[in-house]
Design an enzyme around this catalytic site. Structure first.
Site, PDB file in Angstrom:
ATOM      1  CG  ASP A 139      23.882  45.722  32.082  1.00 46.20           C
ATOM      2  OD1 ASP A 139      24.352  44.977  31.200  1.00 46.20           O
ATOM      3  OD2 ASP A 139      22.990  46.563  31.867  1.00 46.20           O
TER       4      ASP A 139
ATOM      5  CE1 TYR B 265      19.764  51.024  29.684  1.00 43.25           C
ATOM      6  CE2 TYR B 265      21.291  50.222  31.347  1.00 43.25           C
ATOM      7  CZ  TYR B 265      20.375  49.969  30.345  1.00 43.25           C
ATOM      8  OH  TYR B 265      20.059  48.681  30.018  1.00 43.25           O
TER       9      TYR B 265
ATOM     10  CE  LYS C  56      22.835  46.578  28.158  1.00 49.71           C
ATOM     11  NZ  LYS C  56      23.042  47.354  29.406  1.00 49.71           N
TER      12      LYS C  56
ATOM     13  CG  HIS D 117      21.109  49.195  24.178  1.00 48.89           C
ATOM     14  ND1 HIS D 117      21.304  50.169  25.118  1.00 48.89           N
ATOM     15  CD2 HIS D 117      20.111  48.418  24.668  1.00 48.89           C
ATOM     16  CE1 HIS D 117      20.468  50.010  26.125  1.00 48.89           C
ATOM     17  NE2 HIS D 117      19.728  48.943  25.868  1.00 48.89           N
TER      18      HIS D 117
END
Length: 318
Positions: A94, A99, A124, A157
């Site tokens: 994931d 990120y 996402k 997200h």
């Protein structure tokens, strides 16, 4: 999970290191039984490299019930952690654009040497890319950074911006075979109902904050009613509120000769919730997989239910 950097986790081994043994192999369900059915069929016979059962999502796609999260990991650490996770037996990975580690995740996947078809990769769509055209561009950027030809799962997200336009773009990418399944993250029941009012393709997943201190029981029931699977980010609450040294979890862990982390993950599994714990430490990466050789008794499940504070442990991300 949001874009804030994680705070340091409490050392989950320190409290129990004199009483707990860590097993590396023998991860089979066998006589220990299956979890309660959540939204769809839990598949025992199709276990992966580490004995991880799959769940069949509402579109027929199979997804591992336990995966490896990468929030807060970056650069060489992220790349190596992903490689080690795949080597240990994880197949669900994931990540997310926000990120900032999709390229490192992609390198870790490439270095693992595991065939792409054996992996289940999730990323996402971030708020900045919300909207029909921008969502498609954001998706292509994610594929490029991951060095992949398709994603197994792509999530919105956060329910912000042009969600309707984003969902339309994702539906088209799904129909074109560029994404095997589409879903959402951090949607509450009201936001989910709004999406379902116009969606042509039902989301398969809602990835939300879920752990012993915030069990999201109402969301759990609503998602189950819609046959949408629940996936937990921060299944350990990142150690907040003393989860790794919680007295109830500690006593249960001693009973099964496990750690509080393993008990927490087993609790998620028996509820039928997919969990994606994150760690950069190889010992913990392996430890988190070792949850399939025991089963929590009903009394232990009920004891953990009593820990619910019914409030987020991440107010800064709300």
């Amino acid at each position: 999970m949001n874009s804030e950097k994680p705070k340091n986790e409490i050392n989950r081994r320190k409290f129990l290191q004199h009483t707990v043994k860590f097993a590396v192999a023998g991860m089979y369900l066998g006589a220990f039984g299956m979890p309660e059915l959540f939204a769809n069929e839990i598949i025992n016979k199709d276990k992966g490299a580490a004995g991880i059962p799959d769940v069949k999502l509402n579109n027929g796609v199979k997804m591992p019930m336990l995966g490896f999260g990468t929030y807060g990991l970056s650069g060489e650490v992220c790349q190596q952690s992903v490689k080690e996770a795949i080597s240990a037996g994880y197949r669900l990975l994931d990540t997310a654009k926000v990120y900032g580690n999709e390229e490192a995740v992609g390198r870790g996947i490439k270095e693992s040497g595991i065939p792409r078809k054996e992996l289940f990769v999730t990323s996402k769509l971030w708020v900045d890319d919300a909207g029909y055209e921008t969502a498609k561009k954001g998706f292509e950027e994610t594929l490029r950074k991951l060095q992949l030809d398709y994603l197994d799962l792509y999530l919105i997200h956060r329910p912000r911006g042009d969600v309707k336009g984003s969902w339309k773009a994702m539906e088209e990418l799904y129909q074109a075979g560029k994404i095997k399944a589409i879903g959402i993250s951090n949607f509450d029941p009201v936001q989910l109902a709004d999406l379902l009012s116009y969606a042509k393709v039902k989301p398969v997943i809602n990835q939300i904050e879920t752990h012993a201190y915030f069990q999201q029981n109402n969301d759990f029931k609503v998602l189950k009613q819609h046959n949408i699977h629940m996936e937990a980010w921060a299944p350990f609450a990142e150690g907040r509120n003393g989860l790794f040294t919680d007295e109830v979890l500690t006593q249960i862990a001693k009973k099964y000769n496990k750690t509080t982390a393993q008990v927490s993950l087993r609790w998620h599994f028996q509820r039928g919730i997919v969990a994606i714990p994150r760690s950069s430490q190889k010992a913990h990466i392996v430890e988190n997989l070792d949850i399939f050789d025991f089963k929590l008794a009903d009394a232990d499940m009920k004891a953990i239910e009593q820990l619910d504070l019914n409030k987020t442990q991440f107010p800064e991300w709300s």
